[in-house]
Write an enzyme that holds these catalytic residues in place. Structure first.
Site, mmCIF file in Angstrom:
data_model
loop_
_atom_site.group_PDB
_atom_site.id
_atom_site.type_symbol
_atom_site.label_atom_id
_atom_site.label_comp_id
_atom_site.label_asym_id
_atom_site.label_seq_id
_atom_site.Cartn_x
_atom_site.Cartn_y
_atom_site.Cartn_z
ATOM 1 N N ARG A 193 0.815 -1.123 -0.009
ATOM 2 C CA ARG A 193 0.108 0.069 0.040
ATOM 3 C C ARG A 193 1.063 1.145 0.252
ATOM 4 O O ARG A 193 1.510 1.365 0.921
ATOM 5 C CB ARG A 193 -0.889 0.048 1.307
ATOM 6 C CG ARG A 193 -1.671 1.430 1.574
ATOM 7 C CD ARG A 193 -2.455 1.165 2.320
ATOM 8 N NE ARG A 193 -3.837 0.734 1.681
ATOM 9 C CZ ARG A 193 -5.199 0.525 2.224
ATOM 10 N NH1 ARG A 193 -5.485 1.415 3.218
ATOM 11 N NH2 ARG A 193 -5.981 0.168 1.687
ATOM 12 N N HIS B 118 -7.204 0.860 -6.622
ATOM 13 C CA HIS B 118 -7.183 0.007 -5.623
ATOM 14 C C HIS B 118 -7.855 -1.309 -6.057
ATOM 15 O O HIS B 118 -9.103 -1.677 -5.837
ATOM 16 C CB HIS B 118 -8.143 0.747 -4.505
ATOM 17 C CG HIS B 118 -7.986 0.121 -3.185
ATOM 18 N ND1 HIS B 118 -7.612 -0.911 -2.844
ATOM 19 C CD2 HIS B 118 -8.989 0.546 -2.070
ATOM 20 C CE1 HIS B 118 -7.708 -0.940 -1.623
ATOM 21 N NE2 HIS B 118 -8.530 -0.251 -1.143
ATOM 22 N N GLN C 8 -10.151 -3.642 -3.699
ATOM 23 C CA GLN C 8 -11.387 -3.303 -3.506
ATOM 24 C C GLN C 8 -12.257 -3.515 -4.307
ATOM 25 O O GLN C 8 -13.254 -4.228 -4.024
ATOM 26 C CB GLN C 8 -11.171 -1.399 -3.295
ATOM 27 C CG GLN C 8 -12.453 -1.193 -2.810
ATOM 28 C CD GLN C 8 -12.759 -1.502 -1.427
ATOM 29 O OE1 GLN C 8 -12.136 -1.370 -0.384
ATOM 30 N NE2 GLN C 8 -14.011 -1.829 -1.270
ATOM 31 N N ASP D 62 -16.907 7.352 -1.944
ATOM 32 C CA ASP D 62 -15.522 7.284 -1.226
ATOM 33 C C ASP D 62 -15.391 8.826 -0.630
ATOM 34 O O ASP D 62 -16.064 9.650 -1.165
ATOM 35 C CB ASP D 62 -14.598 7.115 -2.261
ATOM 36 C CG ASP D 62 -13.229 6.642 -1.696
ATOM 37 O OD1 ASP D 62 -13.194 6.383 -0.328
ATOM 38 O OD2 ASP D 62 -12.105 6.557 -2.180
ATOM 39 N N CYS E 298 -16.223 2.078 -0.066
ATOM 40 C CA CYS E 298 -15.135 0.986 0.184
ATOM 41 C C CYS E 298 -14.815 1.180 1.670
ATOM 42 O O CYS E 298 -14.267 0.188 2.170
ATOM 43 C CB CYS E 298 -14.025 1.480 -0.680
ATOM 44 S SG CYS E 298 -13.466 3.052 -0.282
ATOM 45 N N ARG F 100 -13.673 -8.399 0.919
ATOM 46 C CA ARG F 100 -12.287 -8.274 0.474
ATOM 47 C C ARG F 100 -11.480 -9.622 0.749
ATOM 48 O O ARG F 100 -10.445 -9.813 0.408
ATOM 49 C CB ARG F 100 -11.831 -7.078 1.428
ATOM 50 C CG ARG F 100 -12.441 -5.483 1.056
ATOM 51 C CD ARG F 100 -11.630 -5.082 -0.393
ATOM 52 N NE ARG F 100 -10.105 -5.003 -0.034
ATOM 53 C CZ ARG F 100 -9.535 -4.380 0.368
ATOM 54 N NH1 ARG F 100 -10.204 -3.113 0.878
ATOM 55 N NH2 ARG F 100 -8.149 -4.133 0.366
HETATM 56 N N1 NVA Z 1 -9.777 6.961 -1.967
HETATM 57 C C1 NVA Z 1 -9.341 6.353 -0.543
HETATM 58 C C2 NVA Z 1 -9.761 4.892 -0.291
HETATM 59 C C3 NVA Z 1 -9.366 4.410 0.911
HETATM 60 C C4 NVA Z 1 -9.738 2.776 1.134
HETATM 61 C C5 NVA Z 1 -8.059 6.734 -0.118
HETATM 62 O O1 NVA Z 1 -7.013 6.631 -0.869
HETATM 63 O O2 NVA Z 1 -7.790 7.149 1.144
HETATM 64 N N1 CP Z 2 -11.212 -0.009 1.946
HETATM 65 C C1 CP Z 2 -9.903 -0.180 2.409
HETATM 66 O O1 CP Z 2 -9.093 -0.452 1.675
HETATM 67 O O2 CP Z 2 -9.983 -0.113 3.863
HETATM 68 P P1 CP Z 2 -8.374 0.144 4.685
HETATM 69 O O3 CP Z 2 -7.833 1.454 4.219
HETATM 70 O O4 CP Z 2 -8.927 0.200 5.958
HETATM 71 O O5 CP Z 2 -7.655 -0.816 4.097
#
Ligand code: NVA
Ligand code: CP
Length: 311
Positions: free
Chosen positions: A108, A135, A138, A230, A270, A298
């Site tokens: 990540r 992502h 997701q 989101d 998400c 997930r």
């Molecule tokens: N768009 C959000 C998704 C989190 C799962 C982010 O990147 O923080």
């Molecule tokens: N939706 C998602 O990726 O959640 P987290 O950021 O908690 O991993």
């Protein structure tokens, strides 16, 4: 006929074939059933997954870690301060060295170029657990959820209301692969980037479906079967939060937005959610909301990904 996915990386869904995505969904359904009835499925005994995090996580971290342990393998959590990706040594060296220890890498990250570099230099599969660009894990869980709740992916119209971010990009990529109709409503200046739309155009042409972009949420939700949102400020954009709160006003998914819709729809997010911002608490807890099923899926989708890539 099963396609071999062994050794592949998952950077974005647009780089996989539709057959590969379908295989993940089929495998996820089987693994979910086995897990529910308590049938062991030790497909990754003796295998290890390194999980590199530059950003926080609840769902991604827990579902990958629990997922690989249900498959008989082990996960290794590497926090932002552990390896200091991009600071202590090159991503190239990290990828080469970690590949000597483990059978897969989940990362990540902020910049998507880090996912590209990891995948370029690692000799084991690299799974994108979220970058600023995409992502994919997701959307695999989300598509499994749509299949379960709507019976099929085909013929569904998705409306995504909010920031044209990583989640929106991946929804567009998945929709392009399956020929779905997806309508994005974002404030001016926050629409999905032109290069994303350009990248998917040949896929929609070949598979059917379409992506439309508007600045009018009411327009986007017309005839939608899936309404998705989101956060307005993603991880790494915290400094812009106040500015964005103002600019995104009018893009909240709430009962007022969906009032008068005649088609059945499910609400998706998400998570994490910021209630009162991109979605009202009431709609997120409405009987049409499937946000917790999405979060659960997930686990099942990623178990399928790990099994198919790392077995
Ligand atoms: N768009 C959000 C998704 C989190 C799962 C982010 O990147 O923080
Ligand atoms: N939706 C998602 O990726 O959640 P987290 O950021 O908690 O991993």
């Amino acid at each position: 006929m099963a396609v071999s996915m062994k050794g592949k990386s998952l950077k974005t869904l647009i780089e996989w074939s539709r057959e590969e995505i379908q295989q993940v969904l089929d495998t996820a359904i089987q693994l979910k059933m086995k897990q529910k009835i308590g049938e062991p499925h030790p497909l990754l005994v003796g295998k290890s997954l390194a999980m590199i995090f530059q950003k926080p996580s609840l769902r991604t971290r827990v579902s990958f870690e629990v997922g690989i342990s249900q498959l008989g393998g082990k996960a290794l959590y590497l926090a932002p301060s552990d390896i200091k990706l991009g600071e202590r040594e090159t991503t190239e060296d990290i990828a080469i060295v970690i590949s000597r220890y483990v059978d897969g890498i989940m990362a990540r990250v902020f910049g998507h170029d880090i996912i590209e570099d990891l995948a370029k230099y690692a000799t084991v599969p690299v799974i994108n657990g979220l970058s600023d660009y995409a992502h994919p894990c997701q959307i695999l869980g989300d598509f499994l959820t749509i299949l379960e709740k709507r019976g099929s992916l085909c013929g569904q119209k998705i409306a995504y209301i909010g920031d044209g971010n990583n989640v929106a990009n991946s929804l567009i990529f998945g929709s392009a692969q399956f020929g779905l109709e997806i309508a994005i409503a974002s404030p001016r200046g926050f629409e999905p980037k032109k290069d994303v739309l350009k990248r998917v155009a040949p896929f929609f042409k070949k598979n059917g479906g379409k992506v439309t972009v508007t600045n009018n949420p009411k327009e986007a939700v017309k005839k939608a079967n899936v309404i998705y949102t989101d956060v307005w400020a993603s991880m790494g954009q915290e400094a812009e939060k106040d500015k964005r709160l103002g600019l995104f006003k009018g893009f909240q998914v709430n009962h007022k937005l969906v009032a008068g819709l005649t088609d059945d729809f499910i609400f998706m997010h998400c998570l994490p959610a910021h209630y009162g911002e991109e979605v009202s608490y009431e709609l997120a807890k409405d009987e049409r909301s499937v946000i917790y099923d999405q979060a659960e899926n997930r686990l099942h989708a990623q178990k399928a990904v790990m099994a198919l890539l790392m077995m």
